[in-house]
Design a protein around this motif. Sequence first.
Motif, PDB file in Angstrom:
ATOM      1  N   PRO A 113       0.916  -8.007 -12.032  1.00 11.07           N
ATOM      2  CA  PRO A 113       0.065  -8.667 -11.033  1.00 11.07           C
ATOM      3  C   PRO A 113      -1.390  -8.277 -11.215  1.00 11.07           C
ATOM      4  CG  PRO A 113       1.168  -6.801 -10.043  1.00 11.07           C
ATOM      5  CD  PRO A 113       1.715  -6.911 -11.441  1.00 11.07           C
ATOM      6  N   ARG A 114      -2.270  -9.150 -10.754  1.00 14.94           N
ATOM      7  CA  ARG A 114      -3.700  -8.836 -10.769  1.00 14.94           C
ATOM      8  C   ARG A 114      -4.078  -7.919  -9.624  1.00 14.94           C
ATOM      9  NH1 ARG A 114      -7.864 -13.530 -11.393  1.00 14.94           N
ATOM     10  NH2 ARG A 114      -9.144 -11.642 -11.594  1.00 14.94           N
ATOM     11  N   VAL A 115      -3.340  -7.984  -8.535  1.00 13.02           N
ATOM     12  CA  VAL A 115      -3.635  -7.166  -7.360  1.00 13.02           C
ATOM     13  C   VAL A 115      -2.363  -7.036  -6.539  1.00 13.02           C
ATOM     14  CG1 VAL A 115      -4.344  -9.154  -5.979  1.00 13.02           C
ATOM     15  CG2 VAL A 115      -5.201  -6.883  -5.374  1.00 13.02           C
ATOM     16  N   ILE A 116      -2.256  -5.950  -5.791  1.00 13.53           N
ATOM     17  CA  ILE A 116      -1.152  -5.746  -4.861  1.00 13.53           C
ATOM     18  C   ILE A 116      -1.733  -5.663  -3.460  1.00 13.53           C
ATOM     19  CG2 ILE A 116       0.679  -4.176  -4.111  1.00 13.53           C
ATOM     20  CD1 ILE A 116       0.933  -3.272  -7.039  1.00 13.53           C
ATOM     21  N   PHE A 117      -1.295  -6.554  -2.571  1.00 14.06           N
ATOM     22  CA  PHE A 117      -1.722  -6.568  -1.174  1.00 14.06           C
ATOM     23  C   PHE A 117      -0.690  -5.772  -0.367  1.00 14.06           C
ATOM     24  CE2 PHE A 117      -3.258 -10.550  -3.060  1.00 14.06           C
ATOM     25  CZ  PHE A 117      -4.609 -10.482  -2.773  1.00 14.06           C
ATOM     26  N   CYS A 118      -1.142  -4.833   0.450  1.00 11.34           N
ATOM     27  CA  CYS A 118      -0.173  -3.967   1.117  1.00 11.34           C
ATOM     28  C   CYS A 118      -0.770  -3.331   2.366  1.00 11.34           C
ATOM     29  CB  CYS A 118       0.305  -2.880   0.146  1.00 11.34           C
ATOM     30  SG  CYS A 118      -0.980  -1.710  -0.361  1.00 11.34           S
ATOM     31  N   ASP A 119       0.026  -2.428   2.983  1.00  8.92           N
ATOM     32  CA  ASP A 119      -0.463  -1.586   4.073  1.00  8.92           C
ATOM     33  C   ASP A 119      -0.284  -0.133   3.650  1.00  8.92           C
ATOM     34  OD1 ASP A 119       2.206  -0.607   4.902  1.00  8.92           O
ATOM     35  OD2 ASP A 119       2.516  -2.664   5.576  1.00  8.92           O
ATOM     36  N   TRP A 120      -0.818   0.780   4.447  1.00  9.72           N
ATOM     37  CA  TRP A 120      -0.813   2.185   4.057  1.00  9.72           C
ATOM     38  C   TRP A 120       0.588   2.783   4.039  1.00  9.72           C
ATOM     39  CZ3 TRP A 120      -4.852   4.487   1.901  1.00  9.72           C
ATOM     40  CH2 TRP A 120      -6.117   3.916   2.090  1.00  9.72           C
ATOM     41  N   GLY A 121       1.503   2.224   4.801  1.00 11.90           N
ATOM     42  CA  GLY A 121       2.845   2.793   4.873  1.00 11.90           C
ATOM     43  C   GLY A 121       3.655   2.665   3.600  1.00 11.90           C
ATOM     44  N   CYS A 122       3.284   1.751   2.713  1.00  7.22           N
ATOM     45  CA  CYS A 122       4.059   1.559   1.489  1.00  7.22           C
ATOM     46  C   CYS A 122       3.274   1.936   0.239  1.00  7.22           C
ATOM     47  CB  CYS A 122       4.550   0.116   1.390  1.00  7.22           C
ATOM     48  SG  CYS A 122       3.226  -1.108   1.434  1.00  7.22           S
ATOM     49  N   CYS A 136      -3.302  -1.631 -11.764  1.00  5.65           N
ATOM     50  CA  CYS A 136      -3.438  -2.757 -10.831  1.00  5.65           C
ATOM     51  C   CYS A 136      -4.046  -2.273  -9.517  1.00  5.65           C
ATOM     52  CB  CYS A 136      -2.066  -3.378 -10.578  1.00  5.65           C
ATOM     53  SG  CYS A 136      -2.081  -4.750  -9.408  1.00  5.65           S
ATOM     54  N   PRO A 137      -5.126  -2.887  -9.059  1.00  2.00           N
ATOM     55  CA  PRO A 137      -5.757  -2.448  -7.798  1.00  2.00           C
ATOM     56  C   PRO A 137      -4.910  -2.808  -6.581  1.00  2.00           C
ATOM     57  CG  PRO A 137      -6.815  -4.424  -8.618  1.00  2.00           C
ATOM     58  CD  PRO A 137      -5.845  -4.012  -9.679  1.00  2.00           C
ATOM     59  N   PHE A 138      -5.142  -2.079  -5.506  1.00  2.00           N
ATOM     60  CA  PHE A 138      -4.483  -2.324  -4.226  1.00  2.00           C
ATOM     61  C   PHE A 138      -5.530  -2.769  -3.213  1.00  2.00           C
ATOM     62  CE2 PHE A 138      -1.535   0.530  -6.279  1.00  2.00           C
ATOM     63  CZ  PHE A 138      -0.284   0.185  -5.789  1.00  2.00           C
TER      64      PHE A 138
END
Length: 313
Positions: A113-122, A136-138
């Motif tokens: 992936p070019r980027v991973i979209f997430c929250d702090w819990g994962c 890969c940036p978050f």
Amino acid sequence: MRPRVTDNASLCSTTPLTSPPVELFSPLGATSVVPDPISLDGVLRGSLLLHRPKLGTCQVWWSSPSLWIPVAQALGFQVSSLLAPPSAAATILAGATGVPLSSRKRNVPDAPPRVIFCDWGCLPHPNASHWSFNSCPFLVAGPVPAWTPPSGWDICTMSFSHAAAGGATDGIFVISLIAPVNSILRNPTLPALVRRPGGVISASLDCRVPCFCALPTPPLVPGAGVRRLCPLEDGTYGSWGLFPSQSLWARIVVPSDFSPSGFGVRVLTPHELSDLWNTPILIQDSFVTADAEPTLRSFASSTPAKVLLTGAD
């Protein structure tokens, strides 16, 4: 079926239309799509762009329900998978958006992936091996905890006003970019296109929902919605202003079909809250049973879609 309201104030184009708006098809729900000069195929409800130039693949990780999937799709990404704990919410959202559901991280995905979209819990622990083998940036939504970037990585954090992004709450939300050192742009500026007129609470209300109590006389309502909180002396808030984002159970003075004065007091329903958080109609309609309402309400504990779009853009 509940009425599908339109936040007309947020559907503003920077270029005057020479012909009446054309109803366009949206993969996120066929509703409130209007032409716009910054998107190839219009704007959904004034917040989610449709069919931008393709940006490649991304992944969405979450520890609790969020709106990253429709935002990533609106930005032009193909979401290759949703990594989430097993839950009805994850299953329903994955089915509604056509995204494969995964239950484990893969250090070497089929398509990086070019980027991973997430929250702090994962997010992986700073000492985890993930940081050594992946670049890969978050993009992380939520208040920043006590967290130190791993060696070779950097973090850039910005706060965003939901109202300034076209939303109808008073919330300030944080988006963080975590990326390899020297790849983060310092002192980024917000693009002008996200500073759009927004709506107020009343744009998301269903007047047919019963109230706790009917008001004997109509309140003094401004001629047009105001872009600020409108607290009243009895501890309620006027629906002609912004919603208090930290008080999901706040009592709101709302228009009511069951009150002689035309107004009553009640808390907002899960569907109304999720609409204030810019949840696409297709996702709202996927949570139709009574036992799904707590999950739908949980979207209002996450970051609104318009803020995610602003931060990611």
